[in-house]
Enzyme design. Structure first.
Site, PDB file in Angstrom:
ATOM      1  N   ASP A 200       0.908  -1.150   0.000  1.00  0.00           N
ATOM      2  CA  ASP A 200       0.000   0.000   0.000  1.00  0.00           C
ATOM      3  C   ASP A 200       0.940   1.190   0.000  1.00  0.00           C
ATOM      4  OD1 ASP A 200      -1.441   2.313   1.008  1.00  0.00           O
ATOM      5  OD2 ASP A 200      -3.090   0.912   1.304  1.00  0.00           O
ATOM      6  N   HIS A 201       1.020   1.887  -1.137  1.00  0.00           N
ATOM      7  CA  HIS A 201       2.119   2.855  -1.249  1.00  0.00           C
ATOM      8  C   HIS A 201       1.999   4.006  -0.252  1.00  0.00           C
ATOM      9  CE1 HIS A 201      -0.543   5.411  -3.728  1.00  0.00           C
ATOM     10  NE2 HIS A 201       0.282   6.381  -3.420  1.00  0.00           N
ATOM     11  N   HIS A 263      -5.883   2.725   1.294  1.00  0.00           N
ATOM     12  CA  HIS A 263      -5.089   3.867   1.758  1.00  0.00           C
ATOM     13  C   HIS A 263      -5.689   4.538   3.002  1.00  0.00           C
ATOM     14  CE1 HIS A 263      -2.925   3.254  -1.839  1.00  0.00           C
ATOM     15  NE2 HIS A 263      -3.652   4.001  -2.643  1.00  0.00           N
TER      16      HIS A 263
END
Ligand code: BG6
Length: 519
Positions: A200-201, A263
């Site tokens: 999950d960036h 996110h």
């Protein structure tokens, strides 16, 4: 002005080099490889964190020479470095650092769904300098399961002789609970959970990682970080961009699936988790998993969806290439989430995200309750500006704290003020694209910032009823460039609260004040 006394120490001195390994990138010709993975590898190389023997094998369909691939990546890297709007912007590229990465590149042509690709890959990896391999799935989600299955069947995920085999899986990890479970099942049939690194960036952002530092490296926050003192939390990921040519992807995804259970839940997890016993991956991930476990499943009443119409920021979503003229896909989502546990019972977490909004702003705002007693004769408590502590994640990096002071002068008058901290004032800026830590941690085998199978499934379970409602959820229009649909304001207004303002030229300036209170 940088504050010399508090400058960070050179982190490369305290960090160790990643072990030797071969990084196999599926999707060598894709955008992610070009825009994020290569700049991140460059940054790691410039920081001296990569092993000299690291090799990068880029797998993609279509024949191509390694030299051509390398030249293409070199050109892109130079372009991003020159682009002032890019987080990779830098006045000077370190040629040695890039050459070390460029030298390690090798293009490997192969179809992702062809057994022969994996037979050849196996032969190639047997000749690699190191038995350690990280397989990075930088490909469309439809390829995740087939590639994992092929790798497994070819024996490429077997860990032997002390060497590691790791699999990095990009987002989106499933599109609902059932598909996420199926993807986990398929991957875990071929790899152990400890080998799987689900990205999950948002967790790669320094400002997000810093949430835990702010909470647990300071004595002043934790005592008030609970239902007794906190009124509510707002988590915003507002974007000014539209779908940027990704219309056909977005038509199958929508803002809710794209941003909320991943996110925004990750940010919520960082804010709401209990202190872990240590910073090892399992302690941190256990505590975060407990938050997802305690979340009350969302009902359609907790959610507002919106889609942008034409407005000051441009044409309507339905006019975007690849989007159906009668599309009902949402480009905005807001949700009210409760974490039913001892610390947070009764405290709403309001989440919102959207495209083509008034302002680019990712932040977490923690609003404290009013003081308990009316001390200032002429200022009733409810007229006092609430204390709001805001963690600013993007594009601003820092925190703000809103509090009250006595205004100068002979009268006892209370005035609201803001104290701000900006990372740039204390730490040297780095041309960071947000994937450096993720890649490096994966090579080191530190899974703290990656998502575990159970948490992914719990998060999807929380939103599943909203994804599969009995009837259609309404999708409210909002003008491109505005602060979102009015129905989202109504969601908070029903609880006597209001969103923090997004600075919009089209916003009714009287509707909100800075602190998110209705005026
Ligand atoms: C991605 C979404 O995961 O995150 C995009 O698919 C979104 O739609 C992006 O724009 C936002 O990330 P960031 O780091 O730019 O805030």
């Amino acid at each position: 002005m940088p504050n010399e006394a508090t400058q960070s120490s050179d982190s490369s001195k305290t960090k160790r080099r990643a072990p030797p390994c071969t990084l196999v990138i599926f999707g060598a010709g894709g955008d992610l490889t070009k825009r994020l993975l290569m700049p991140a590898l460059y940054n790691l190389s410039a920081d001296g964190l990569l092993d000299d023997d690291m090799q990068v094998i880029g797998v993609n369909h279509g024949a191509r020479e390694t030299d051509e691939w390398r030249d293409d990546l070199t050109q892109s890297l130079r372009k991003f470095a020159a682009d002032k709007a890019s987080t990779f912007h830098t006045s000077k590229l370190n040629d040695d650092a890039w050459n070390r990465v460029a030298r390690s590149l090798e293009y490997f042509a192969g179809e992702f769904d062809d057994d022969a690709t994996y037979t050849r890959l196996k032969e190639r990896l047997e000749k690699a300098k190191s038995g350690n391999v990280v397989f990075y799935l930088a490909v469309g989600a439809r390829f995740f399961a087939p590639i994992a299955e092929h790798l497994g069947r070819a024996g490429l995920l077997e860990q032997k002789d002390g060497a590691f085999r790791r699999l990095v899986v990009e987002k989106p990890f499933g599109t609902d609970l059932a598909s996420a479970k199926e993807l986990n099942r398929c991957i875990l049939a071929h790899a152990d959970e400890s080998q799987v690194y689900r990205i999950d960036h948002f967790l790669g952002k320094d400002t997000v990682q810093s949430i835990l530092a702010v909470r647990f490296a300071n004595a002043m926050f934790e005592p008030v970080w609970r239902r007794e003192y906190i009124d509510h939390v707002q988590i915003t990921a507002a974007e000014t961009i539209g779908v940027e040519g990704r219309g056909s992807f977005y038509e199958h995804t929508g803002a809710f699936r794209d941003m909320v259970p991943n996110h925004l839940f990750q940010l919520l997890g960082m804010v709401a988790m209990e202190p872990p016993n240590s910073f090892d991956a399992e302690s941190v991930r256990d505590k975060k998993a407990e938050v997802f476990d305690a979340m009350k499943p969302l009902s359609p009443d907790d959610v507002v969806l919106g889609q942008y119409d034409a407005g000051p920021a441009g044409p309507a979503y339905r006019e975007e290439p690849g989007v159906a003229k009668d599309s009902r896909v949402e480009t905005y989502a807001a949700a009210r989430v409760y974490v039913d546990n001892w610390r947070w019972a009764g405290v709403p977490f309001y989440l919102r995200t959207g495209k083509r909004l008034a302002e680019r702003c990712t932040e977490i705002s923690v609003q404290l309750k009013a003081v308990p007693f009316r001390l200032f004769r002429d200022t009733p408590n409810d007229a006092l500006t609430p204390n709001v502590y805001t963690l600013r994640i993007d594009p601003a990096h820092g925190t703000t704290f809103d509090f009250n002071v006595k205004k100068p002068g002979p009268l006892v008058e209370i005035g609201a003020v803001r104290s701000s901290f900006d990372y740039g004032d204390f730490f040297a800026a780095s041309a960071n694209v947000g994937y450096e830590t993720l890649l490096y941690d994966c090579m080191l085998g530190d899974a703290t910032l990656f998502q575990r199978a159970d948490s992914i499934e719990t998060a999807w379970a929380v939103v599943d009823r909203v994804l599969h409602p009995d009837g259609d959820l309404p999708v409210h229009g909002y003008a491109a460039g505005s602060a979102g649909p009015e129905a989202a304001d109504a969601l908070l207004a029903a609880d006597g609260r209001a969103w923090r303002a997004l600075n919009s030229p089209t916003d009714d300036a009287d509707q909100h004040n800075e602190e998110g209170q209705k005026t």
